[in-house]
Design a protein around this motif. Sequence first.
Motif, PDB file in Angstrom:
ATOM      1  N   ALA A 198      32.668  17.116  -9.429  1.00 61.64           N
ATOM      2  CA  ALA A 198      32.623  17.084  -7.967  1.00 61.64           C
ATOM      3  C   ALA A 198      32.557  18.529  -7.473  1.00 61.64           C
ATOM      4  CB  ALA A 198      33.853  16.383  -7.395  1.00 61.64           C
ATOM      5  N   PRO A 199      31.786  18.798  -6.399  1.00 58.04           N
ATOM      6  CA  PRO A 199      31.650  20.175  -5.901  1.00 58.04           C
ATOM      7  C   PRO A 199      32.773  20.608  -4.980  1.00 58.04           C
ATOM      8  CG  PRO A 199      30.229  18.715  -4.655  1.00 58.04           C
ATOM      9  CD  PRO A 199      30.870  17.871  -5.716  1.00 58.04           C
ATOM     10  N   ASP A 200      33.614  19.656  -4.525  1.00 63.54           N
ATOM     11  CA  ASP A 200      34.703  20.021  -3.619  1.00 63.54           C
ATOM     12  C   ASP A 200      35.755  18.916  -3.611  1.00 63.54           C
ATOM     13  OD1 ASP A 200      33.842  17.942  -1.758  1.00 63.54           O
ATOM     14  OD2 ASP A 200      32.244  19.306  -1.159  1.00 63.54           O
ATOM     15  N   GLY A 201      36.871  19.190  -2.929  1.00 69.25           N
ATOM     16  CA  GLY A 201      37.977  18.242  -2.912  1.00 69.25           C
ATOM     17  C   GLY A 201      37.630  16.919  -2.253  1.00 69.25           C
ATOM     18  N   HIS A 202      36.803  16.953  -1.223  1.00 74.39           N
ATOM     19  CA  HIS A 202      36.446  15.726  -0.512  1.00 74.39           C
ATOM     20  C   HIS A 202      35.707  14.756  -1.438  1.00 74.39           C
ATOM     21  CE1 HIS A 202      35.301  13.112   2.793  1.00 74.39           C
ATOM     22  NE2 HIS A 202      34.052  13.163   2.356  1.00 74.39           N
ATOM     23  N   ASN A 203      34.700  15.246  -2.150  1.00 73.06           N
ATOM     24  CA  ASN A 203      33.947  14.395  -3.063  1.00 73.06           C
ATOM     25  C   ASN A 203      34.768  13.990  -4.283  1.00 73.06           C
ATOM     26  OD1 ASN A 203      30.872  14.222  -2.254  1.00 73.06           O
ATOM     27  ND2 ASN A 203      31.525  16.297  -1.763  1.00 73.06           N
ATOM     28  N   ALA A 204      35.705  14.840  -4.672  1.00 74.07           N
ATOM     29  CA  ALA A 204      36.513  14.552  -5.855  1.00 74.07           C
ATOM     30  C   ALA A 204      37.382  13.310  -5.676  1.00 74.07           C
ATOM     31  CB  ALA A 204      37.402  15.756  -6.182  1.00 74.07           C
ATOM     32  N   LEU A 205      37.793  13.016  -4.448  1.00 75.62           N
ATOM     33  CA  LEU A 205      38.695  11.881  -4.218  1.00 75.62           C
ATOM     34  C   LEU A 205      38.068  10.561  -4.650  1.00 75.62           C
ATOM     35  CD1 LEU A 205      40.081  12.928  -0.728  1.00 75.62           C
ATOM     36  CD2 LEU A 205      41.371  12.839  -2.879  1.00 75.62           C
ATOM     37  N   GLY A 206      36.843  10.310  -4.204  1.00 78.24           N
ATOM     38  CA  GLY A 206      36.180   9.065  -4.571  1.00 78.24           C
ATOM     39  C   GLY A 206      35.913   8.983  -6.058  1.00 78.24           C
TER      40      GLY A 206
ATOM     41  N   TYR B 135      40.598  26.561  -6.870  1.00 76.58           N
ATOM     42  CA  TYR B 135      41.449  26.577  -5.677  1.00 76.58           C
ATOM     43  C   TYR B 135      40.610  26.733  -4.409  1.00 76.58           C
ATOM     44  CZ  TYR B 135      44.883  27.797  -2.187  1.00 76.58           C
ATOM     45  OH  TYR B 135      45.639  27.795  -1.038  1.00 76.58           O
ATOM     46  N   PHE B 136      39.711  27.725  -4.370  1.00 75.49           N
ATOM     47  CA  PHE B 136      38.942  28.005  -3.165  1.00 75.49           C
ATOM     48  C   PHE B 136      37.628  27.223  -3.203  1.00 75.49           C
ATOM     49  CE2 PHE B 136      41.568  31.796  -3.801  1.00 75.49           C
ATOM     50  CZ  PHE B 136      42.147  31.928  -2.552  1.00 75.49           C
TER      51      PHE B 136
ATOM     52  N   ASP C 253      39.887  22.261  -0.268  1.00 75.91           N
ATOM     53  CA  ASP C 253      40.325  23.101  -1.380  1.00 75.91           C
ATOM     54  C   ASP C 253      41.346  22.354  -2.234  1.00 75.91           C
ATOM     55  OD1 ASP C 253      42.683  23.136   0.060  1.00 75.91           O
ATOM     56  OD2 ASP C 253      42.513  25.225   0.681  1.00 75.91           O
ATOM     57  N   ALA C 254      41.982  23.062  -3.170  1.00 76.11           N
ATOM     58  CA  ALA C 254      42.902  22.422  -4.110  1.00 76.11           C
ATOM     59  C   ALA C 254      44.116  21.822  -3.415  1.00 76.11           C
ATOM     60  CB  ALA C 254      43.341  23.432  -5.169  1.00 76.11           C
ATOM     61  N   GLU C 255      44.626  22.469  -2.381  1.00 75.30           N
ATOM     62  CA  GLU C 255      45.790  21.930  -1.680  1.00 75.30           C
ATOM     63  C   GLU C 255      45.428  20.639  -0.947  1.00 75.30           C
ATOM     64  OE1 GLU C 255      48.613  24.564   0.262  1.00 75.30           O
ATOM     65  OE2 GLU C 255      47.479  26.293  -0.485  1.00 75.30           O
ATOM     66  N   TYR C 256      44.270  20.617  -0.335  1.00 78.44           N
ATOM     67  CA  TYR C 256      43.778  19.392   0.316  1.00 78.44           C
ATOM     68  C   TYR C 256      43.653  18.271  -0.719  1.00 78.44           C
ATOM     69  CZ  TYR C 256      40.211  16.138   2.060  1.00 78.44           C
ATOM     70  OH  TYR C 256      39.510  15.015   2.409  1.00 78.44           O
TER      71      TYR C 256
ATOM     72  N   LEU D   1      45.273  13.145  -3.163  1.00 73.99           N
ATOM     73  CA  LEU D   1      45.476  12.410  -4.416  1.00 73.99           C
ATOM     74  C   LEU D   1      46.849  11.757  -4.455  1.00 73.99           C
ATOM     75  CD1 LEU D   1      44.008  14.952  -7.011  1.00 73.99           C
ATOM     76  CD2 LEU D   1      43.072  12.684  -6.524  1.00 73.99           C
ATOM     77  N   ARG D   2      47.874  12.497  -4.039  1.00 74.07           N
ATOM     78  CA  ARG D   2      49.244  11.991  -4.130  1.00 74.07           C
ATOM     79  C   ARG D   2      49.540  10.932  -3.076  1.00 74.07           C
ATOM     80  NH1 ARG D   2      48.282  13.584  -8.572  1.00 74.07           N
ATOM     81  NH2 ARG D   2      49.254  15.431  -9.517  1.00 74.07           N
ATOM     82  N   ALA D   3      48.693  10.825  -2.062  1.00 71.73           N
ATOM     83  CA  ALA D   3      48.886   9.819  -1.025  1.00 71.73           C
ATOM     84  C   ALA D   3      48.268   8.472  -1.398  1.00 71.73           C
ATOM     85  CB  ALA D   3      48.291  10.301   0.292  1.00 71.73           C
ATOM     86  N   ASP D   4      47.522   8.428  -2.492  1.00 74.37           N
ATOM     87  CA  ASP D   4      46.831   7.210  -2.924  1.00 74.37           C
ATOM     88  C   ASP D   4      47.456   6.730  -4.231  1.00 74.37           C
ATOM     89  OD1 ASP D   4      45.052   5.299  -3.933  1.00 74.37           O
ATOM     90  OD2 ASP D   4      43.324   6.255  -3.013  1.00 74.37           O
ATOM     91  N   ALA D   5      47.924   5.491  -4.256  1.00 67.29           N
ATOM     92  CA  ALA D   5      48.602   4.962  -5.447  1.00 67.29           C
ATOM     93  C   ALA D   5      47.690   4.995  -6.674  1.00 67.29           C
ATOM     94  CB  ALA D   5      49.073   3.533  -5.185  1.00 67.29           C
TER      95      ALA D   5
END
Length: 308
Positions: A196-204, A218-219, A224-227, A232-236
């Motif tokens: 995935a190229p970024d945190g948003h796409n990584a979630l799915g 991270y950047f 970013d990594a914090e996002y 990730l931790r909000a989704d079971a």
Amino acid sequence: MQQAALEMERRDVQDATAFAIEFQSSEEAVRMLIVDDDPSVVRLLSDRCACMGFDVATAATGMQAFLRVSRNKPDVLVIDVNMPEVDGLSVCAHLMAQDRAPTNVIVITGSRNPDTLDRCARLGASYARKGPNFWSDLEAALAEINPRLAGRVRRSGSTEPEIRRRPCVLLVDDDNDIHRMLSSRLEKCGIDIAYAPDGHNALGIARRNEPAVIVTDYFMPNGDAEYLLTRLRADAATAAIPVIVMSGRHLSEATDQRLRREISGHPGAAHVLRKSEGNAALFETLKQFCGFEPERTGPAEVWSRSYN
């Protein structure tokens, strides 16, 4: 056609549920412990074996398996070979040495190494290899272990979900050169790669692929990594996936602490690494979470030379 497929799937679920209820009501369910560090494999095995009528418990590491078997020995142990810290065959050997091993053991692995088959035979364990014939091999092993279950061990539906042969790592980085370099080396270690190229796409992708571990820069733009960690931790479905954060820039102590802090009752980043440290550090860290194919894994110093 779609309606017919849905109706067939509904009947399969009803049949599997009725079978499990009948099996459990006729006699006490056979207790099974499933051990694998790949969360997708654990989920598929657990669901399928529960529908067969087994009373299923799970473990993610060899050490967890050793402790759980020692405390409450299952009737059947289904265990992966390649796991971090302690491999499955070593767990079985230690249990046998202490006379704690379950009578029925099925070893599962994606490895084709003949030494693995030989060790299984010496331990008296059955064997099912991850791949196209996995489900038929597993069901045959279960029926051979206990012939009285032969009529009860059956497929729980009309489809056979694929069992992943190798662990999967999700790489999250907006730098294509980093992605290609890491992918090449990790694949040579027997690891499948999602990207995935970024945190948003990584979630799915994380929800769909259920990787054994996520390695993220991270950047990044668009998350970013914090996002990524927070989401990730909000989704079971993704809350327990280990995350390794890497950065080519210096991160402040405050940022490091934010990355590692607990989020919604789940751990933050498992490790925070500098890219400039050399990728031997990443290799060593990944060994804590992924079981590598033994015939394809090179020593850490070879990994390090390839990058430095």
